[in-house]
Design an enzyme around this catalytic site. Structure first.
Site, PDB file in Angstrom:
ATOM      1  CG  ASP A  19      -2.230   0.674   1.044  1.00  0.00           C
ATOM      2  OD1 ASP A  19      -2.356   1.455   0.077  1.00  0.00           O
ATOM      3  OD2 ASP A  19      -3.131   0.466   1.871  1.00  0.00           O
TER       4      ASP A  19
ATOM      5  CG  ASP B 128      -9.671   1.383  -0.718  1.00  0.00           C
ATOM      6  OD1 ASP B 128      -9.451   0.181  -0.942  1.00  0.00           O
ATOM      7  OD2 ASP B 128      -8.955   2.083   0.008  1.00  0.00           O
TER       8      ASP B 128
HETATM    9  C1  DGJ Z   1      -5.871   1.826   1.729  1.00  0.00           C
HETATM   10  C2  DGJ Z   1      -6.177   0.678   0.818  1.00  0.00           C
HETATM   11  O1  DGJ Z   1      -6.637   1.134  -0.403  1.00  0.00           O
HETATM   12  C3  DGJ Z   1      -7.184  -0.216   1.495  1.00  0.00           C
HETATM   13  O2  DGJ Z   1      -7.590  -1.239   0.636  1.00  0.00           O
HETATM   14  C4  DGJ Z   1      -6.606  -0.754   2.774  1.00  0.00           C
HETATM   15  O3  DGJ Z   1      -5.536  -1.609   2.493  1.00  0.00           O
HETATM   16  C5  DGJ Z   1      -6.193   0.393   3.659  1.00  0.00           C
HETATM   17  N1  DGJ Z   1      -5.347   1.337   2.983  1.00  0.00           N
HETATM   18  C6  DGJ Z   1      -5.482  -0.097   4.899  1.00  0.00           C
HETATM   19  O4  DGJ Z   1      -5.047   0.924   5.670  1.00  0.00           O
END
Ligand code: DGJ
Length: 717
Positions: free
Chosen positions: A452, A518
């Site tokens: 990430d 997301d």
């Molecule tokens: C942002 C990501 O896009 C999410 O899918 C998740 O992994 C969160 N960070 C976790 O903090």
């Protein structure tokens, strides 16, 4: 001196280059990029060049007005320069002359020098069997003093009938929003200064004939294979041809070449097509041809983020492992929240050890449960980042990229998600993170890392003098991923950046999929996935089935719609299945099984999108490379423009092959939630691709957020 012409032809595309060392600036120009021109003799090439030569207007320069691959003033180009550099201002005018060229696999490498400016430039141009052009450049300081490089970008001309520019925009959880502007005189410039392409990245900057769509209209597009700051531009000067350009965006003094030192520019990928389907299809096949492209079935995964968020405890995850196994999941990925002190986004980034309060016995019991159930174990990391509230930041505050000297939180610059960027170009910081990751991977059988990146790399002063550090950081990340991949064979890595903030072919050269967004609201995902696939083939795009009510939008959607939306890519589940009644799991399992049965086709076939005037109806599909098999979806997004909607054409089929067309759904799931039209009842229909692609088929009367899935199989003679 006579001009040298090199005609590259492959995959239905021609790229015709010409150079002449007697020109003021002798860099190669592109006389044609687009449709294959066929075999042309040297006389014909000379005539073509003559016919392409622009007229010299009054008070114009005495050189041909076709921009070179790196256009600059000395060739009469007065648009945005391809090369900017100097020695404290001296030698800022560059007059690079080609000294020769050599043939390389699928293309050519040109060598050019400028003795006055004391630089040498090597340009590499290839045209792959898929018809994708790839351009590279390497600039060397041949002088005895440092050379300050401000920009090195590559350009390709587009013809005058390219009058419209398409690129993508967007924001976090709302990625990949298309936008169009006319290609008028001036420049449409897309700069990304976030240390990553960003949620609003252009992805592919395309220019084409007015109104070009998925199926028609000639179109050209470029993409920069780079994960740091970057610029893409479509420019039409008044005095010459329009270009598409791309290159790294360098910060002040970010690249100062020592004598003998070389700067390697990120590669530019360029694709042409009649319609975006063809342009994207070429890019997909080029990506698939890479030696590192995943070739085994993409494992269906369950990701714990939207199931438990930061509460990644054994009490919550153990039952989820069982539920995941029950629906046929093949990889269990523990997202954020597993490491020391990590209960929210405010703390602990940098402290990469298992949290012993939540996990007194470590992750071992969980990993054992996962592997005993026949699944692979995956885990989330965010190695480039640091929270000020972490043991790492307390021990090494100087390891944080920051605007300048000073103490206290203000000196760190603007916070984002309470975190900052670790200075990975600092060898000590790099070693610490590399060691922590190796330990994690050595101590657990990790098959997959979700990598990430939750804040932009801004105010990124590196080292004790706080000089711009975005490029060095980007290269350090590449090195780190390469090192991990080399030492932990078979490890797969996902590129995530608050969803789809880092999607580019630089990161994808060393990772195995991207997380598109997301937002797993199925309605939004239809758009995100469609446009992400302008560049990335479906098998590299994470597509997840979420809960009934989408967390990011609050919209409630039926299971069929969520599942038919997630079906196409690298399928996953992001939902707390452990909370569902046991009788719901077999229904989800049927969708997982349907995906598994389709993935060999979905992950190797040609993606096709049908142009349709009603924005409430989307039609897309995947057609096998041999055109013997296909899956299509007709999706009702909202209120129909007309009722009934009428017929839609199914593109991409072989005109002379006869297809059996039938309704597709999970085994034993019964009728879809809309009335099945007569043509889809029983065994369905049998028609040639020519008919399906021209006369089309009636759209069933679907309500908003419903999908009709079709399977087309070539009738065996
Ligand atoms: C942002 C990501 O896009 C999410 O899918 C998740 O992994 C969160 N960070 C976790 O903090």
């Amino acid at each position: 001196m006579t001009a040298t012409r090199i005609h590259l032809r492959a995959g239905g595309v021609s790229l015709l280059l010409e150079y002449d060392a007697s020109w003021a600036n002798g860099l190669p120009r592109v006389l044609h990029w687009g449709n294959d021109l066929g075999r042309l003799g040297s006389r014909q090439l000379a005539d073509l060049a003559e016919a392409a030569r622009p007229r010299r207007g009054n008070s114009a320069f005495s050189v041909p007005g076709i921009p070179s691959l790196v256009p600059v003033e000395a060739e009469g180009w007065l648009g945005r320069p391809g090369l900017i550099g100097s020695r404290h201002g001296a030698g800022y005018v560059t007059r690079l002359a080609v000294t020769g060229h050599e043939e390389i696999e699928q293309g050519v490498r040109f060598h050019a020098v400028d003795d006055a400016a004391q630089i040498a430039l090597d340009l590499t141009v290839t045209l792959s069997p898929r018809g994708v052009a790839r351009l590279g450049a390497e600039l060397t300081n041949t002088g005895r003093t440092p050379y300050d490089l401000e920009h090195l970008g590559l350009s390709l001309p587009v013809p005058s009938h390219a009058t419209e520019v398409l690129s993508l925009a967007g924001s976090q959880a709302h990625e990949r929003v298309p936008q169009r502007v006319p290609l008028v005189v001036g420049a449409h410039v897309r700069e990304d200064r976030k240390g990553r392409p960003g949620h609003d990245a252009p992805l592919v900057l395309a220019a084409g004939e007015s109104g070009f769509g998925w199926e028609s209209g000639e179109v050209w597009g470029v993409h920069l294979a780079w994960s740091g700051n970057q610029v893409h531009a479509a420019e039409r000067p008044h005095h010459g041809e329009a270009v598409l350009a791309a290159g790294e965006l360098l910060l002040p003094h970010e690249v100062t070449l020592a004598p003998g030192e070389t700067y390697s520019a990120a590669e530019v990928w360029a694709s042409h097509g009649h319609g975006l389907n063809e342009l994207a299809g070429r890019l997909h096949e080029e990506i698939r041809a890479r030696a590192t492209h995943p070739r085994t079935p993409r494992k269906v995964l369950l990701n714990t983020w939207q199931a438990v968020y930061f509460k990644a405890t054994p009490e919550r995850l153990m039952p989820l492992v069982d539920a995941a196994a029950a629906v046929g999941v093949e990889r269990f990925v523990v997202d954020d929240g597993w490491f020391r002190g990590r209960n929210n986004a405010q703390s602990a980034l940098g402290d990469w050890e298992v949290d012993r309060t939540s996990w007194p016995d470590g992750l071992k019991p969980l990993v054992e449960r996962v592997t005993a159930a026949g699944m692979e174990f995956g885990i989330w990391v965010e190695p480039e980042m640091i929270n000020p509230d972490s043991d790492l930041a307390r021990a090494h505050p100087d390891w944080i990229l920051r605007p300048g000297p000073g103490q206290g939180p203000d000196s760190l610059g603007l916070p984002s998600r309470s975190q900052y960027v670790l200075d990975l170009a600092n060898p000590a910081a790099y070693r610490y993170i590399a060691k922590a990751l190796h330990r994690l991977l050595d101590e657990h059988p990790v098959g997959y890392l979700k990598w990430d990146h939750n804040r932009p790399v801004t105010e990124a002063g590196h080292g004790p003098t706080h000089t711009p550090g975005v490029r060095a950081h980007t290269l350090a990340v590449y090195r780190l991923i390469d090192e991990l991949k080399a030492r932990h064979r078979g490890l797969e890595i996902e590129s995530c950046a608050s969803g789809g903030g880092r999607i580019d072919l630089g990161i994808l050269a060393r990772t195995d999929r991207i997380w598109a967004s997301d937002c797993i609201d199925a309605l939004d995902r239809q758009e995100v996935q469609r446009w992400t696939q302008l560049l990335v083939p479906p098998e590299l795009v994470g597509t997840h089935l979420g809960p009934e009510t989408a967390h990011s939008t609050g919209r409630t959607q039926p299971l069929d719609f969520r599942a038919t939306t997630a079906l196409w890519g690298h399928f996953g589940i992001e939902w707390n299945l452990a909370r569902l009644p046991a009788e719901d799991l077999p229904v989800i399992r049927r969708w997982v099984e349907l995906h598994k049965s389709l993935r060999p086709l979905l992950h190797t076939g040609r993606v096709v999108v049908a142009d349709h005037p009603d924005p409430s109806l989307w039609v897309h599909g995947v057609v096998a490379q041999d055109q013997q098999d296909a899956v299509f979806a007709m999706t009702s997004l909202g209120k129909p423009a007309t009722s009934p909607r009428g017929r839609v054409r199914l593109p991409g089929l072989d005109p002379s092959t006869s297809y059996d067309v039938r309704l597709l759904g999970p085994e034993g799931a019964g009728e879809p939630p809309w009335t099945v039209p007569s043509w889809l009842q029983g065994k369905g229909i049998r028609l040639p691709g020519r008919v399906l692609g021209s006369a089309g088929v009636q759209v069933p009367a679907m309500k908003p957020q419903q999908t009709c899935l079709l399977r087309l199989t070539a009738r065996q003679a």
